[in-house]
Design a protein around this motif. Structure first.
Motif, short mmCIF file in Angstrom:
data_model
loop_
_atom_site.label_atom_id
_atom_site.label_comp_id
_atom_site.label_asym_id
_atom_site.label_seq_id
_atom_site.Cartn_x
_atom_site.Cartn_y
_atom_site.Cartn_z
N ARG A 34 2.32 -15.87 -39.08
CA ARG A 34 3.17 -16.19 -40.23
C ARG A 34 4.61 -16.22 -39.74
O ARG A 34 5.09 -15.25 -39.14
CB ARG A 34 3.03 -15.13 -41.32
N ARG A 35 5.27 -17.34 -40.02
CA ARG A 35 6.65 -17.47 -39.54
C ARG A 35 7.57 -16.43 -40.17
O ARG A 35 8.43 -15.87 -39.49
CB ARG A 35 7.19 -18.87 -39.86
N ASP A 36 7.37 -16.14 -41.46
CA ASP A 36 8.29 -15.22 -42.14
C ASP A 36 8.15 -13.77 -41.67
O ASP A 36 9.02 -12.94 -41.90
CB ASP A 36 8.13 -15.31 -43.68
N ALA A 37 7.06 -13.49 -40.99
CA ALA A 37 6.87 -12.12 -40.48
C ALA A 37 7.07 -12.04 -38.97
O ALA A 37 6.85 -10.99 -38.36
CB ALA A 37 5.48 -11.63 -40.85
N SER A 38 7.48 -13.18 -38.38
CA SER A 38 7.68 -13.21 -36.93
C SER A 38 9.17 -13.25 -36.61
O SER A 38 9.97 -13.73 -37.43
CB SER A 38 7.02 -14.46 -36.33
N PRO A 39 9.56 -12.78 -35.43
CA PRO A 39 10.98 -12.86 -35.05
C PRO A 39 11.44 -14.31 -35.00
O PRO A 39 10.68 -15.19 -34.57
CB PRO A 39 11.02 -12.25 -33.64
N SER A 40 12.65 -14.56 -35.48
CA SER A 40 13.13 -15.95 -35.53
C SER A 40 13.32 -16.54 -34.13
O SER A 40 13.36 -17.76 -33.97
CB SER A 40 14.45 -16.02 -36.32
N THR A 41 13.44 -15.64 -33.15
CA THR A 41 13.63 -16.13 -31.77
C THR A 41 12.32 -16.57 -31.11
O THR A 41 12.33 -17.22 -30.07
CB THR A 41 14.25 -15.01 -30.90
N LEU A 42 11.23 -16.23 -31.77
CA LEU A 42 9.92 -16.56 -31.19
C LEU A 42 9.66 -18.07 -31.26
O LEU A 42 9.85 -18.68 -32.32
CB LEU A 42 8.83 -15.81 -31.96
#
Lengths: 204, 284
Positions: free
Chosen positions: B255-263
């Motif tokens: 899930r993008r919203d639960a992942s670091p934005s830098t990932l």
């Protein structure tokens, strides 16, 4: 309903033509029960339509199209009645034509013909709910049993009096007109809603 | 108005239950119903077409209940294509057309003839001599020749070669482009749905796991590729499903919203989302 009747006649076209030839040939046999056998065959045609439906899984499609249960059920009865009228007419015409040329005696008494129509209508009424409830294969077995019983009653009755000429058989049928008509009316009145119920149970 | 609405619909058979399905297909949209064989897609379609009755819940199709006596009116506006064209095999395409002319009030024989020409279908050849592709094209011609507003397609592209599938998908796309036309298409060929659909509903073992707009769905998730250590460092709630390779690599749906934005994440396909979701559902 017209759509479903049309579909059945497209499907039964070849059998219709073949059977028309058989009826003509059979009529020349001067058998007292020729008319009855012709129309009994005719009312069996809807069972072939059921078999074609099973083969093509038409009922899966039919359920999705804008047909009511009443239309689905009544259309099959109509196919039986129309086939019966067609082959009755054909048989009668052949006999009239043959009588004109002295090949056969005069056509059966009209009351006798009506009585035989009533017998065929009884047969149709007895078999249709079975076809609406079960697949064509199972229904065929039950239908065969009904044919055997009906043949035993009609044929056995005629054998009992040991007279097999066309005129006598015609008289017997004419005498039975009232009883057979009443039986056909009652059986059909019960059969149609029963078929509707059977069809719903099969599909829900 | 919604073309199709199902609210908490349940239907139980001896060995299968369609459980509490809530689904909306807004008018003018294309919804893809995905699921493995036996997931309940056909049951769902039979329910909202009134072929079987639901045990519970509410269903509305083009503003009418499938159990109402006037549902036949709604069926006039629905074009249906099942997984095969179930017309009697001895009939020809022209005879099918005549039967349908007596079936639908707004049947357009010219339109039907036009589809037969377009799909190169012989009008007088018995249906039993048609190939599978031709059979399906005939079924589609019927579904599109009575001015339907809603097209219901149940595995209509299954078993077809990619060229015929593409031709058929294009026909559906043309239908969908017309004003207020809606489609519900069930398939397990997710790539077909991805080309055509605005929203995706995913049924798994009789349960609706999600029903969302396709773009929102694709934006919500990402595909992570990296080492096991990198994957382990992600929040547990970020990972929808993961595949560990024998060489230490990991491929995961996150899930993008639960992942670091830098990932760095790849854009998933609908198929990725479905496969990871199913695997996770099976694991849990």
């Amino acid at each position: 309903m017209k759509a479903l009747i049309r579909k059945d006649f497209y499907v039964l076209k070849k059998q219709f033509l073949l059977f028309a030839v058989i009826v003509v040939a059979f009529r020349f046999g001067n058998n007292g029960a020729a008319t009855l056998i012709s129309i009994l065959y005719a009312v069996m045609l809807p069972s072939s339509a059921f078999a074609y439906d099973d083969l093509s899984h038409w009922d899966a499609m039919e359920l999705m199209l804008p047909y009511s249960t009443r239309q689905i059920v009544l259309s099959r009865y109509c196919v039986g009645w129309l086939s019966m009228l067609f082959f009755l007419g054909l048989s009668w015409l052949v006999q009239c034509a043959a009588a004109l040329f002295g090949v056969l005696p005069e056509a059966d008494d009209f009351r006798a013909i009506l009585a035989q129509v009533a017998i065929a209508a009884c047969f149709l009424a007895m078999t249709m709910p079975i076809y609406f409830r079960f697949d064509a294969e199972k229904s065929r077995g039950v239908r065969t049993l009904i044919i055997v019983l009906l043949a035993a009653v009609v044929g056995g009755g005629l054998s009992f009096v040991t007279v097999r000429d066309s005129a006598f058989v015609g008289n017997v049928f004419a005498e039975l007109l009232g009883v057979m008509s009443a039986a056909a009316a009652v059986l059909t009145a019960v059969s149609v809603p029963l078929s509707a119920l059977a069809w719903r149970r099969r599909h829900r | 108005m919604d073309a199709i609405t199902l609210s908490h619909v349940t239907k139980s058979f001896r060995d299968f239950t369609l459980d509490d399905v809530t689904l909306r297909v807004p008018e003018g949209t294309v919804c893809g119903l995905v699921g493995e064989n036996g997931a309940g897609k056909t049951t769902l379609i039979r329910l909202f077409m009134g072929a079987i009755r639901a045990d519970g819940g509410a269903i509305s199709v083009l503003g009418r209940s499938p159990n109402a006596p006037d549902f036949r009116e709604a069926k006039e506006d629905i074009g249906i294509v099942l997984d095969d064209a179930y017309f009697p095999e001895v009939m020809t395409a022209l005879q099918v057309g005549k039967v349908m002319r007596d079936t639908y009030r707004r049947w357009d024989m010219e339109q039907f003839a036009e589809y037969l020409r377009r799909f190169d279908l012989p009008g007088k050849k018995p249906f039993k001599e048609y190939s599978r592709g031709m059979r399906m094209k005939l079924a589609i011609s019927v579904a599109l020749s009575h001015n339907a507003k809603l097209l219901v397609l149940d595995e209509a592209t299954a078993g077809l070669d990619p060229i015929v599938r593409d031709e058929i998908i294009e026909t559906f796309r043309e239908f969908a482009l017309q004003d207020a036309h809606s489609i519900l298409i069930s398939s397990h060929i997710v790539s077909d749905l991805e080309k055509l659909c605005d929203s995706i509903a995913f049924l798994h073992r009789g349960k609706l796991l999600f029903c969302e707009e396709k773009d929102a769905l694709l934006d919500r998730y990402g595909i992570f590729r990296g080492t096991a250590e990198q994957a382990d460092s992600l929040l547990a709630e970020a990972i929808v499903g993961r595949e560990d390779s024998a060489y230490g690599g990991v491929r995961a749906l996150v899930r993008r919203d639960a992942s670091p934005s830098t990932l760095t994440l790849e854009r998933p396909t609908v198929e990725d989302i479905i496969l990871f979701t199913v695997k996770e559902a099976q694991r849990s």
